[in-house]
Enzyme design. Structure first.
Site, mmCIF file in Angstrom:
data_model
loop_
_atom_site.group_PDB
_atom_site.id
_atom_site.type_symbol
_atom_site.label_atom_id
_atom_site.label_comp_id
_atom_site.label_asym_id
_atom_site.label_seq_id
_atom_site.Cartn_x
_atom_site.Cartn_y
_atom_site.Cartn_z
ATOM 1 N N LYS A 1 0.845 -1.204 0.000
ATOM 2 C CA LYS A 1 0.000 0.000 0.000
ATOM 3 C C LYS A 1 0.879 1.253 0.000
ATOM 4 O O LYS A 1 0.627 2.200 -0.757
ATOM 5 C CB LYS A 1 -0.870 0.009 1.249
ATOM 6 N N ASN A 2 1.925 1.221 0.825
ATOM 7 C CA ASN A 2 2.720 2.443 1.018
ATOM 8 C C ASN A 2 3.706 2.711 -0.108
ATOM 9 O O ASN A 2 4.327 3.768 -0.146
ATOM 10 C CB ASN A 2 3.419 2.406 2.379
ATOM 11 N N CYS B 1 -4.671 12.140 12.921
ATOM 12 C CA CYS B 1 -5.380 10.853 12.930
ATOM 13 C C CYS B 1 -5.086 10.201 14.286
ATOM 14 O O CYS B 1 -4.429 10.771 15.147
ATOM 15 C CB CYS B 1 -4.915 9.971 11.769
ATOM 16 N N ARG C 1 0.424 14.347 12.689
ATOM 17 C CA ARG C 1 0.762 14.177 11.274
ATOM 18 C C ARG C 1 1.053 15.500 10.551
ATOM 19 O O ARG C 1 0.394 15.868 9.587
ATOM 20 C CB ARG C 1 -0.343 13.404 10.545
ATOM 21 N N ASP D 1 4.959 0.577 11.845
ATOM 22 C CA ASP D 1 3.708 -0.034 11.353
ATOM 23 C C ASP D 1 3.536 -1.473 11.802
ATOM 24 O O ASP D 1 2.475 -2.067 11.560
ATOM 25 C CB ASP D 1 3.652 0.029 9.816
ATOM 26 N N ARG E 1 -8.498 -0.490 5.037
ATOM 27 C CA ARG E 1 -7.684 0.533 4.374
ATOM 28 C C ARG E 1 -6.347 -0.053 3.924
ATOM 29 O O ARG E 1 -5.762 0.393 2.949
ATOM 30 C CB ARG E 1 -7.430 1.692 5.335
HETATM 31 C C1 EPZ Z 1 4.344 6.903 6.108
HETATM 32 O O1 EPZ Z 1 3.577 7.954 6.671
HETATM 33 C C2 EPZ Z 1 3.422 5.688 6.070
HETATM 34 N N1 EPZ Z 1 2.251 5.957 5.245
HETATM 35 C C3 EPZ Z 1 2.975 5.327 7.496
HETATM 36 O O2 EPZ Z 1 2.208 4.127 7.414
HETATM 37 C C4 EPZ Z 1 4.216 5.056 8.340
HETATM 38 O O3 EPZ Z 1 3.822 4.790 9.664
HETATM 39 C C5 EPZ Z 1 5.146 6.262 8.298
HETATM 40 O O4 EPZ Z 1 5.479 6.596 6.928
HETATM 41 C C6 EPZ Z 1 6.456 6.001 9.040
HETATM 42 O O5 EPZ Z 1 7.091 4.892 8.483
HETATM 43 C C7 EPZ Z 1 2.373 5.890 3.905
HETATM 44 O O6 EPZ Z 1 3.432 5.636 3.362
HETATM 45 C C8 EPZ Z 1 1.126 6.120 3.093
HETATM 46 P P1 EPZ Z 1 6.438 10.254 8.139
HETATM 47 P P2 EPZ Z 1 4.182 9.472 6.652
HETATM 48 O O7 EPZ Z 1 6.332 11.555 7.415
HETATM 49 O O8 EPZ Z 1 5.061 9.644 5.472
HETATM 50 C C9 EPZ Z 1 6.970 13.459 11.577
HETATM 51 C C10 EPZ Z 1 0.357 2.742 7.744
HETATM 52 O O9 EPZ Z 1 -0.086 2.218 8.783
HETATM 53 N N2 EPZ Z 1 6.824 14.453 10.510
HETATM 54 O O10 EPZ Z 1 7.569 9.331 7.793
HETATM 55 O O11 EPZ Z 1 3.045 10.397 6.834
HETATM 56 C C11 EPZ Z 1 5.688 12.664 11.812
HETATM 57 O O12 EPZ Z 1 4.816 13.352 12.690
HETATM 58 C C12 EPZ Z 1 0.806 4.181 7.765
HETATM 59 O O13 EPZ Z 1 0.481 2.158 6.641
HETATM 60 C C13 EPZ Z 1 7.037 15.795 10.804
HETATM 61 O O14 EPZ Z 1 7.326 16.150 11.934
HETATM 62 O O15 EPZ Z 1 5.070 9.470 7.978
HETATM 63 C C14 EPZ Z 1 6.222 11.388 12.407
HETATM 64 O O16 EPZ Z 1 6.450 11.565 13.786
HETATM 65 C C15 EPZ Z 1 0.582 4.837 9.121
HETATM 66 N N3 EPZ Z 1 6.891 16.704 9.793
HETATM 67 C C16 EPZ Z 1 7.558 11.181 11.687
HETATM 68 O O17 EPZ Z 1 7.913 12.471 11.166
HETATM 69 C C17 EPZ Z 1 6.566 16.343 8.509
HETATM 70 O O18 EPZ Z 1 6.468 17.222 7.631
HETATM 71 C C18 EPZ Z 1 7.513 10.186 10.538
HETATM 72 O O19 EPZ Z 1 6.433 10.566 9.713
HETATM 73 C C19 EPZ Z 1 6.358 14.973 8.236
HETATM 74 C C20 EPZ Z 1 6.501 14.045 9.245
#
Ligand code: EPZ
Length: 421
Positions: free
Chosen positions: A22-23, A117, A122, A308, A400
């Site tokens: 999915k990701n 969420c 996020r 995850d 999802r």
């Molecule tokens: C991706 O989300 C995945 N989703 C998530 O999977 C996964 O948990 C996550 O990466 C971490 O591996 C998809 O790929 C669709 P991040 P993403 O930006 O990209 C902080 C699932 O269950 N952050 O890597 O949104 C954030 O708050 C989902 O399949 C900032 O601070 O996650 C978090 O603490 C859930 N500022 C950390 O970084 C930003 O601009 C990692 O988030 C962006 C993120």
């Protein structure tokens, strides 16, 4: 709304096909907006989140068709609408990954801020910082990001945040940089296999990207990208979920289309707990025949243990022979599953970003509530091994990210039914 009714007990045995990731599929679908012509994607999983992304691409002028064999064709026929509206984005936060492609290809994009969420607030500040570094003008209005740029310019960008790298932030900035003028260096880029898969798709489209899978990406901008064909990598999170299901039930499950090379931290931790994982060509066999050992784990960006799979591993550790400490370093609030596991007789104590799990002899079936995608998976796993019946409400969360999970589990011998309320 549907619910799952699970009768616990019984060992899982047999074979299961792991779906495409999915990701990986979501940012790759968004990146198809960059190409001239019709892109073809194979192995895209049939999930609610994918259907949401297809609807969004339709809003943005792309025609998307899916054949019976799962083959998807995407062709952009109308580039006049570049607004990803809140009603779409709020249903799936990953919609934000259309921002980079729209900006690079069309010079403008209006994308609703995704909002929070169950697992955290996020934010997207790193996405926006990266796109500004490429020369985009970014304004916020009415909850929307409004981005414009006549032509993006290559730049050197540090994309790390307080929790390390950002997966979709890297996807957005890398995608945008493919059409920027000049060279872009992204330091502290995400190294996830899904980012490598996206880079491979972009390269097939004609992008010039070096360093995918490492924290340092170098992208040389090109004038235009063409549509391409690509097969999505297997879903390592679904694979890890089924490995844990096999271990929890003392069963033996063969996972086809499983790339254990993307799961070294996961396999390492499962083996520490006492799960047997054997790798064969393109598949893996997971089993467990004895008491499970406790273990400590800290979630980290790739190649560390993936956030995850944190909830699913917690379910496994609720039955280990001792105390385990689970520390969540990516989404510190990602513990919605704890309260529901406690209802099933688990012994878990929260200490800030760490959960202390004391193993118990048995979980007991109960009515529980799904709250987010991976917490729901953890509750399904608990139901498979609990004594008696477990009912899980709001299983739309699990739909999802898992393709027909109850059918796959039933094919392995699980007693699980989907019931419409
Ligand atoms: C991706 O989300 C995945 N989703 C998530 O999977 C996964 O948990 C996550 O990466 C971490 O591996 C998809 O790929 C669709 P991040 P993403 O930006 O990209 C902080 C699932 O269950 N952050 O890597 O949104 C954030 O708050 C989902 O399949 C900032 O601070 O996650 C978090 O603490 C859930 N500022 C950390 O970084 C930003 O601009 C990692 O988030 C962006 C993120």
């Amino acid at each position: 709304m549907d619910k799952f009714v699970i009768q616990g007990g019984g060992r899982l045995k047999g074979e299961v096909e792991i779906s495409g990731s999915k990701n990986a599929a979501l940012p790759i679908l968004a990146a198809a907006l960059l190409g001239e012509g019709t892109s073809v994607l194979n192995g895209v999983p049939d999930l609610a989140d994918v259907r949401h992304m297809v609807d969004l691409l339709g809003d943005l002028g792309a025609e998307v068709s899916r054949g019976d064999d799962g083959r998807m064709e995407i062709s952009v026929t109308d580039e006049s609408h570049s607004h990803a509206e809140y009603d779409r984005v709020r249903k799936m936060r990953a919609s934000i990954c259309v921002l980079g492609p729209l900006l690079a290809r069309r010079g403008k994009a209006r994308v609703a801020m995704p909002g929070g969420c169950a697992i955290g607030s996020r934010p997207i500040n790193l996405h926006l910082r990266g796109l500004r570094a490429l020369g985009a003008k970014i304004d916020l209005d009415g909850g929307d990001v409004i981005a414009t740029a006549d032509r993006l310019r290559g730049s050197s960008i540090f994309l790390g945040g307080p929790f390390g790298s950002t997966v979709l932030g890297t996807a957005n900035v890398m995608s945008a940089a493919t059409l920027a003028q000049g060279t872009t260096v992204i330091e502290s880029a995400a190294c996830e296999p899904e980012i490598v898969d996206l880079a491979n798709f972009l390269t097939r489209m004609g992008a010039k990207i070096r360093g995918a899978g490492s924290p340092r990406l170098v992208i040389e901008g090109v004038e235009a990208l063409n549509a391409a064909e690509h097969t999505v990598v297997p879903d390592r999170i679904e694979a890890g979920t089924f490995m844990i299901a096999a271990a929890l039930t003392n069963g033996e499950v063969t996972l086809r289309n499983c790339c254990t090379d993307h799961m070294m931290a996961v396999v390492d931790k499962l083996r520490e707990v006492g799960v047997i994982v054997e790798q064969t060509n393109g598949a893996a066999v997971a089993s467990s025949v004895r008491r499970l050992e406790p273990a400590d784990v800290t979630t980290q960006p790739y190649p560390g243990f993936p956030t995850d799979l944190q909830a699913q591993l917690m379910t496994l550790l609720t039955l280990a022979d001792g105390n385990s400490a689970i520390t969540e370093k990516v989404f510190p609030d990602r513990f919605m599953h704890v309260a529901e596991l406690l209802r099933m007789g688990a012994d878990i104590r929260k200490e800030g970003p760490t959960a202390i799990v004391t193993g118990v002899r048995q979980l007991v079936g109960a009515p529980v509530m799904a709250s987010d995608l991976r917490a729901s998976a953890a509750l399904v796993l608990a139901g498979l091994v609990a004594r008696g019946q477990t009912t899980i409400q709001r299983v739309y969360h699990i739909d999802r990210g898992y393709e027909r999970i109850e059918l796959k589990l039933r094919s392995l011998g699980a007693n699980i039914e989907r019931v419409s309320d």
